[in-house]
Write a protein that holds these residues in place. Structure first.
Motif, PDB file in Angstrom:
ATOM      1  N   ASP A  80       0.819  -1.206   0.000  1.00 45.91           N
ATOM      2  CA  ASP A  80       0.000   0.000   0.000  1.00 45.91           C
ATOM      3  C   ASP A  80       0.859   1.264   0.000  1.00 45.91           C
ATOM      4  O   ASP A  80       0.527   2.248  -0.675  1.00 45.91           O
ATOM      5  N   ASN A 111       0.867   4.134  -3.184  1.00 45.53           N
ATOM      6  CA  ASN A 111       0.612   5.559  -3.002  1.00 45.53           C
ATOM      7  C   ASN A 111       1.872   6.383  -3.234  1.00 45.53           C
ATOM      8  O   ASN A 111       1.813   7.490  -3.795  1.00 45.53           O
ATOM      9  N   LEU A 135       1.305  10.644   2.890  1.00 43.62           N
ATOM     10  CA  LEU A 135       1.647   9.223   2.809  1.00 43.62           C
ATOM     11  C   LEU A 135       1.311   8.560   4.155  1.00 43.62           C
ATOM     12  O   LEU A 135       2.191   8.031   4.842  1.00 43.62           O
ATOM     13  N   GLU A 173      -0.005   5.796   4.896  1.00 41.91           N
ATOM     14  CA  GLU A 173       0.257   4.356   4.978  1.00 41.91           C
ATOM     15  C   GLU A 173       1.645   4.048   5.544  1.00 41.91           C
ATOM     16  O   GLU A 173       1.886   2.953   6.054  1.00 41.91           O
ATOM     17  N   ARG A 215      -1.857  -1.557  -7.684  1.00 40.79           N
ATOM     18  CA  ARG A 215      -1.528  -2.258  -6.442  1.00 40.79           C
ATOM     19  C   ARG A 215      -1.346  -3.754  -6.680  1.00 40.79           C
ATOM     20  O   ARG A 215      -0.444  -4.376  -6.101  1.00 40.79           O
TER      21      ARG A 215
END
Length: 533
Positions: free
Chosen positions: A273, A277, A329, A331, A384
């Motif tokens: 993930d 991103n 960001l 994640e 992804r």
């Protein structure tokens, strides 16, 4: 020392070579070349394979960074000239032209395919080794921006160390590569991407002058070489047009403190993930931050060991940038504990060695390394599901496999495509470097098969028509020159050249046709001359 032997010496040299060199006698021609060198360059700087007093092999191997080429499996030079002055380069060129011996120049030995010191095809050539040509002169005045003249044999680490220590508060710097043993001659000649390119551009975006020995043995600066040739050497592969002995670069200012982030994430910690991103966020972040990623492979069946390393350099303090990283960001789950504040010079050591001992930047040595590299550019984000496949399949196949992702955007993306030969500008999200490595004694075919297969798989997700590549990550698999009538053909060069240089390739070939129409400076991926009818 100028190349002007006394009349008696010159007549004796020409006469002896004329009598011994017949069209079928390349050995005699080689001997005349060596003799010519010895008449015009100190003999202790010349190394030949056959001399009992010469450590030819030691000098040849001294800066070879890819140990796969140490074995005597390809054509080696007939001699190495370890120049210490531009006049030695001029003499080598004139001796070579007179005796039909081509020259290849080497500064740091990082050429991934070793073309600066070996030939893939049968060819008589010598190496001009610039490693001892390494003076760095900093010029700071009240009226002008700070600059430096740096010789091609100096390393990036030496340049960083010298520049930073010329400013009392560690605020002088230069944008170039992370690897500190790079010779600046080769690095600049290919463009010079690095951790400050989003703020200050490529190395060549900051080159303001250069001194080059051309195919006639003349030493030219920017004014003498003209703007077309000056354009070509700043990213077009300088070895194609002459031997660049020194560069004048514009230095940049950095804050007294910068911040380095070192964050590792595994599959279980959401690495897929974060990567998905990251590829959209990194090129659009403030220009002051560079967010490089390294993905390290794991042995088959041990997927939990696949690790993704996020190495960020921010030109400022942690408190200034951390909220932006957390917001853009999330994640990644970055915290203040991930921040390491230090001077810019310390950051160049930290990103290489893991500590802030800056004297390590002066160490030019490297251990034995066996590897094969390839490269790509990405202009549309990768899904992804593909990142998941990359991490759970491809990187799980090879524990020594690595991919390195370097974001573009910012300053480097704002420069027009034709401003320098480096064409990978507007619209590039990031470039990818694929690295397959192995240990001495291992079967290299396993690693090479892996990187070839992975590269083929990635073809559907990266740039196409052409599939872009970075010339400083040289890859002979994408094409090699064909030589006809002793000149590399334009059509064969176009195959690989448009991948490295895009629409700039034809202009590079046109410049080559003007300054070196007989293709004296050449290798398997040098710019071929495009001759105007």
């Amino acid at each position: 020392m100028a190349f002007r032997p006394g009349l008696a010496v010159a007549l004796a040299l020409v006469t002896s070579c004329y009598l011994s060199a017949t069209p079928s006698s390349s050995a005699a021609s080689d001997g005349c070349f060596i003799q010519c060198l010895r008449e015009n360059i100190p003999s202790e700087l010349i190394f030949t394979p056959g001399s009992s007093k010469s450590n030819f092999t030691g000098v040849l191997e001294s800066t070879i960074r890819n140990s796969r080429f140490l074995a005597n499996t390809t054509v080696r030079p007939i001699c190495i000239v370890t120049v210490t002055d531009a006049s030695h380069v001029q003499a080598a060129v004139r001796c070579g032209r007179t005796n039909g011996v081509h020259l290849r120049a080497r500064s740091g030995g990082h050429d991934y395919e070793g073309l600066s010191y070996r030939s893939v095809r049968p060819e008589t050539f010598a190496v001009v080794d610039l490693a001892n040509l390494r003076t760095i002169t900093i010029v700071t005045t009240a009226d002008e921006p700070p600059t430096a003249w740096v010789d091609s044999g100096a390393t990036v680490g030496e340049l960083y160390y010298t520049v930073a220590n010329k400013s009392s508060n560690n605020t002088l710097a230069f944008p170039a590569g992370v690897c500190t043993t790079l010779g600046v001659g080769g690095h600049f000649s290919g463009g010079g991407i690095g951790s400050m390119m989003r703020k200050h551009g490529l190395s060549v975006d900051n080159v303001v002058d250069a001194k080059l020995v051309d195919a006639n043995g003349e030493l030219l600066d920017r004014a003498a070489m003209g703007e077309d040739l000056f354009w070509a050497i700043r990213g077009g592969g300088g070895e194609s047009f002459g031997i660049i002995v020194s560069w004048k670069v514009r230095l940049v200012r950095v804050p007294p403190k910068v911040t380095v982030f070192h964050i590792t994430r595994t599959l279980e910690q959401g690495a897929v993930d974060v990567l998905t991103n990251w590829q959209h966020v990194a090129p659009t972040m403030p220009d002051d931050i560079n967010m490089e990623v390294l993905v390290q492979g794991a042995p088959q069946g041990q997927q939990q060991q696949v690790a993704v390393f996020f190495q960020f350099l921010y030109l400022g303090t942690c408190d200034d940038i951390l909220p932006t990283i957390v917001s853009c960001l999330p994640e990644l789950n970055a915290t203040k504990a991930d921040c390491n504040e230090m001077t810019w010079l310390e950051s160049t050591a930290f990103m290489n060695f893991g500590d802030t001992n800056t004297t390590q930047l002066l160490d030019r040595s490297t251990g034995p390394n066996f590897f094969k590299n390839k490269s790509d550019y990405v202009r549309r984000g990768i899904a992804r599901s593909v990142w998941l496949e990359i991490l759970t399949k491809w990187l799980a196949m090879n524990g020594s496999g690595i991919i390195i992702l370097e974001p573009h955007g910012g300053f480097v993306g704002s420069v027009p495509t034709g401003a320098t030969p480096y064409s990978h500008r507007s619209g590039v999200l990031y470039n990818i470097q694929y690295v397959a490595s192995w240990s001495a004694g291992d079967d290299s075919s396993v690693a090479i098969d892996w990187v070839d297969s992975f590269y083929d798989f990635m073809g559907q997700y990266v740039t196409k028509s052409p599939r872009e590549a970075y010339v400083n990550f040289r890859d002979l698999d994408i094409g090699q020159n064909t030589v006809v009538n002793d000149v590399s053909t334009f059509d064969s060069g176009k195959v690989w050249g448009e991948k490295y240089f895009g629409s700039n390739f034809e202009r590079l070939a046109t410049v080559k046709g003007k300054v070196d129409p007989t293709d004296y400076f050449r290798n398997e991926q040098s710019i071929p001359p495009l001759l105007q009818s």
